[in-house]
Design an enzyme around this catalytic site. Structure first.
Site, PDB file in Angstrom:
ATOM      1  CB  ALA A  10      -0.934   0.009   1.209  1.00 57.39           C
ATOM      2  NE  ARG A  15      13.596   7.266  -1.064  1.00 57.37           N
ATOM      3  CZ  ARG A  15      14.490   6.375  -0.606  1.00 57.37           C
ATOM      4  NH1 ARG A  15      15.712   6.374  -1.064  1.00 57.37           N
ATOM      5  NH2 ARG A  15      14.126   5.497   0.304  1.00 57.37           N
ATOM      6  N   GLY A 101       5.495  -6.169  -1.019  1.00 61.25           N
ATOM      7  CA  GLY A 101       5.356  -6.132  -2.482  1.00 61.25           C
ATOM      8  C   GLY A 101       6.504  -5.456  -3.194  1.00 61.25           C
ATOM      9  CG  ASP A 102       8.513  -2.307  -1.212  1.00 67.50           C
ATOM     10  OD1 ASP A 102       8.535  -3.305  -0.436  1.00 67.50           O
ATOM     11  OD2 ASP A 102       8.536  -1.133  -0.794  1.00 67.50           O
ATOM     12  CG  ASN A 167      12.090  -6.429  10.968  1.00 68.02           C
ATOM     13  OD1 ASN A 167      11.903  -7.585  10.614  1.00 68.02           O
ATOM     14  ND2 ASN A 167      11.122  -5.510  11.019  1.00 68.02           N
ATOM     15  CE  LYS A 349       0.777 -10.238 -42.848  1.00 65.40           C
ATOM     16  NZ  LYS A 349      -0.565  -9.896 -42.553  1.00 65.40           N
ATOM     17  CB  ALA A 378      17.409 -10.636 -54.442  1.00 64.44           C
ATOM     18  CE1 TYR A 385      -5.280  -4.026 -46.049  1.00 67.61           C
ATOM     19  CE2 TYR A 385      -3.746  -2.212 -46.397  1.00 67.61           C
ATOM     20  CZ  TYR A 385      -4.919  -2.711 -45.850  1.00 67.61           C
ATOM     21  OH  TYR A 385      -5.721  -1.888 -45.105  1.00 67.61           O
ATOM     22  NE  ARG A 438      12.057 -10.156 -67.754  1.00 72.13           N
ATOM     23  CZ  ARG A 438      12.877 -11.205 -67.731  1.00 72.13           C
ATOM     24  NH1 ARG A 438      13.515 -11.589 -68.816  1.00 72.13           N
ATOM     25  NH2 ARG A 438      13.051 -11.888 -66.628  1.00 72.13           N
TER      26      ARG A 438
HETATM   27  C1  UD1 Z   1       9.794  -1.571   7.966  1.00 74.18           C
HETATM   28  C2  UD1 Z   1       9.966  -2.170   9.366  1.00 74.18           C
HETATM   29  C3  UD1 Z   1      11.453  -2.175   9.711  1.00 74.18           C
HETATM   30  C4  UD1 Z   1      12.227  -2.952   8.644  1.00 74.18           C
HETATM   31  C5  UD1 Z   1      11.946  -2.378   7.265  1.00 74.18           C
HETATM   32  C6  UD1 Z   1      12.556  -3.230   6.214  1.00 74.18           C
HETATM   33  C7  UD1 Z   1       7.996  -1.583  10.631  1.00 74.18           C
HETATM   34  C8  UD1 Z   1       7.392  -0.663  11.616  1.00 74.18           C
HETATM   35  N1  UD1 Z   1       9.247  -1.350  10.307  1.00 74.18           N
HETATM   36  O1  UD1 Z   1      10.238  -0.242   8.026  1.00 74.18           O
HETATM   37  O2  UD1 Z   1      11.655  -2.767  10.963  1.00 74.18           O
HETATM   38  O3  UD1 Z   1      13.611  -2.881   8.935  1.00 74.18           O
HETATM   39  O4  UD1 Z   1      10.532  -2.318   7.014  1.00 74.18           O
HETATM   40  O5  UD1 Z   1      12.456  -2.569   4.993  1.00 74.18           O
HETATM   41  O6  UD1 Z   1       7.325  -2.516  10.197  1.00 74.18           O
HETATM   42  N2  UD1 Z   1       3.279  -0.501   3.946  1.00 74.18           N
HETATM   43  C9  UD1 Z   1       1.927  -0.552   3.750  1.00 74.18           C
HETATM   44  N3  UD1 Z   1       1.121   0.257   4.494  1.00 74.18           N
HETATM   45  C10 UD1 Z   1       1.602   1.105   5.431  1.00 74.18           C
HETATM   46  C11 UD1 Z   1       2.997   1.142   5.623  1.00 74.18           C
HETATM   47  C12 UD1 Z   1       3.809   0.329   4.864  1.00 74.18           C
HETATM   48  O7  UD1 Z   1       1.442  -1.302   2.920  1.00 74.18           O
HETATM   49  O8  UD1 Z   1       0.809   1.786   6.059  1.00 74.18           O
HETATM   50  C13 UD1 Z   1       4.144  -1.373   3.141  1.00 74.18           C
HETATM   51  C14 UD1 Z   1       5.077  -0.597   2.236  1.00 74.18           C
HETATM   52  O9  UD1 Z   1       4.498  -0.410   0.986  1.00 74.18           O
HETATM   53  C15 UD1 Z   1       6.287  -1.499   2.176  1.00 74.18           C
HETATM   54  C16 UD1 Z   1       6.296  -2.200   3.509  1.00 74.18           C
HETATM   55  O10 UD1 Z   1       4.991  -2.082   4.012  1.00 74.18           O
HETATM   56  O11 UD1 Z   1       6.151  -2.473   1.168  1.00 74.18           O
HETATM   57  C17 UD1 Z   1       7.285  -1.587   4.468  1.00 74.18           C
HETATM   58  O12 UD1 Z   1       6.981  -0.231   4.601  1.00 74.18           O
HETATM   59  P1  UD1 Z   1       8.122   0.827   4.802  1.00 74.18           P
HETATM   60  O13 UD1 Z   1       7.531   2.158   4.964  1.00 74.18           O
HETATM   61  O14 UD1 Z   1       9.166   0.655   3.752  1.00 74.18           O
HETATM   62  O15 UD1 Z   1       8.694   0.323   6.196  1.00 74.18           O
HETATM   63  P2  UD1 Z   1       9.824   0.954   7.018  1.00 74.18           P
HETATM   64  O16 UD1 Z   1       9.269   2.034   7.826  1.00 74.18           O
HETATM   65  O17 UD1 Z   1      10.963   1.233   6.151  1.00 74.18           O
END
Ligand code: UD1
Ligand code: CA
Length: 454
Positions: A10, A15, A101-102, A167, A349, A378, A385, A438
């Protein structure tokens, strides 16, 4: 044991500087989120829940056949809040795996290990030791080395910031435990967010064991925040594909100069030269050789087919021993039988070419059926068409088409017929005969070139 997966997707991705939601940016021609879903799917979970929000319905709309439950997080109030959006659809008997997802390169084997660590009644975290842990949540352990809690970078004191075990965000936990603790999260922290990571301390307080395991490779846990990181993970992903191909007996002139955006199935002793792009579903049989700078999309090449440099082949099925290019363009609907030769600056094609036929230079052949051993000279053009409709050209076995011929379709050239060079064929050419159209050649004797008057 029943697994349910929650994929957090979400977040905004400021960036990326893009109108497209971050998780829809592609690795190897597929949205990052699709990679994560595919990896999750490989664990055979009961359900996959994707939490989406930023970009709105664009995310579910981009993946209509994903087979997941979409959970909307209208406001991004933190990772704990995000997971809460999926919880109502999750069964109490499940072990829940949280993914991002990222973070597209996470591997199935790593996740299987994490789930193993969690067992039925434990919480398991995927952690890593980084020389530069900046930005990540840190794993705080007690004197006995047991995980006590996770502290976010922005909430950490200097001693905690010095911890290099981070983490990754990926964790596995029993659904009931997550449900109970997520309901009790607060946002009294530096970012005013509901942190999923606060679940750890709450679980420890109840006497729960928290296990950790590490990924095989660091690239698995790297997230994408900008286009440079996206490109970096693209290269890592391509390297994985290259390694797998070489392990299976394919020679790559340079593993760093191959791009596979789809599925490549290559047999033993295939050789791929530099800067080849593979898209869609491509099958290369044993001994196929692909020259430099070729693009292959949705094609099947039979054994020992040779594609010479700078050729573009799409939607074609090519028989064993055929030779294509250099500079050939083969378009969808083309079927080439064994040992067909297609040379330079030839476009084909919607055409079937039978065994041993040759179209070697500067030709356009569209909507045609070409027999065995036909030789097309050649500069031959099928005029397929008429401005409104496409018409077929049929050239039967062993026919010989002289250079610079136009075949005005619909038209048939009979078996073994010969067309004289320069013919504009508007009616069928009978088998076995020479047909030509021809203007008679003439010579004006004594003619003088004009000279410039001074
Ligand atoms: C989070 C962790 C952190 C960890 C890091 C790894 C928490 C509080 N912190 O930090 O410990 O080291 O990831 O990258 O969990 N997302 C949502 N909805 C929200 C917030 C985030 O879907 O409301 C999703 C983001 O799109 C992303 C993932 O959750 O895919 C992590 O969010 P991000 O903001 O990158 O987390 P960090 O604060 O960096
Ligand atoms: Ca992050």
């Amino acid at each position: 044991m029943t697994i349910e997966v929650v994929i957090l997707a979400a977040g905004q991705g400021t960036r990326m500087k893009s109108a497209r939601p971050k998780v829809l940016h592609e690795i190897a021609g597929r949205p990052m989120l699709a990679h994560v879903i595919a990896t999750a799917r490989a664990l055979a979970p009961r359900a996959i829940h994707v939490v989406y929000g930023h970009g709105g319905e664009a995310v579910p709309q981009a993946l209509p056949d994903a087979g997941v439950n979409w959970a909307l997080q209208a406001e991004q109030l933190g990772t704990g809040h995000a997971v809460a959006m999926a919880m109502p659809a999750i069964g109490d008997d499940a072990r829940v795996l949280i993914l991002y997802g990222d973070v597209p390169l996470i591997e199935r084997a790593t996740l299987a290990r994490l789930i193993e660590c969690a067992g039925v009644d434990r919480l398991a975290l995927l952690t890593a030791r980084l020389s530069d842990p900046n930005g990540y949540g840190r794993i705080v352990r007690d004197a006995g080395g047991r995980v006590a809690r996770i502290v976010e970078q922005k909430d950490a004191n200097n001693a905690e910031r010095a911890i290099n075990e981070i983490n990754t965000g990926v964790l596995a936990a029993p659904a009931v435990v997550l449900r109970r603790h997520i309901a009790a999260l607060t946002n009294d922290n530096a970012q005013r967010e509901y942190y999923l990571t606060d679940v750890i301390a709450k679980s420890v307080a109840e006497g729960m064991t928290v296990e950790t395991t590490a990924p095989e490779a660091i690239e698995e846990i790297l997230g994408v925040n900008d286009r440079f990181q996206l490109a970096y993970l693209e290269r890592r992903y391509q390297q994985r594909i290259a390694r797998r191909l070489m392990r299976d007996g394919v020679t790559l002139a340079d593993p760093a100069r191959l791009d596979v955006r789809g599925e490549l199935d290559a047999a033993r002793d295939v050789f791929i030269d530099v800067n080849v792009l593979i898209e869609g579903r491509v099958t290369l049989a044993e001994g196929v050789r692909i020259g430099a700078h070729c693009v292959l999309r949705d094609v099947m090449l039979g054994a020992s087919v040779e594609v010479l440099p700078m050729s573009v082949i799409e939607g074609a099925n090519i028989g064993a021993g055929a030779r294509i290019g250099p500079f050939a363009r083969i378009r969808p609907g083309t079927e080439l039988a064994n040992d067909v030769h297609i040379g330079n600056f030839v476009e084909i094609k919607q055409t079937q070419v039978d065994a041993g036929a040759k179209i070697n230079h500067l030709s356009y052949v569209g909507d045609a059926t070409i027999g065995k051993r036909v030789n097309i000279g050649a500069g031959t053009i099928t005029c397929n068409y008429d401005g409104a409709c496409k018409h077929r050209t049929v050239i039967e076995d062993d026919a010989f088409i002289g250079s610079d011929t136009q075949l005005v379709a619909p038209v048939t050239v009979g078996k073994g017929a010969t067309l004289g060079a320069g013919t504009t064929l508007t009616r069928d050419a009978p088998p076995g005969e020479l047909t030509l159209s021809r203007a008679k050649q003439q010579t004006i004797s004594g003619w003088q070139r004009p000279v410039k008057k001074s």
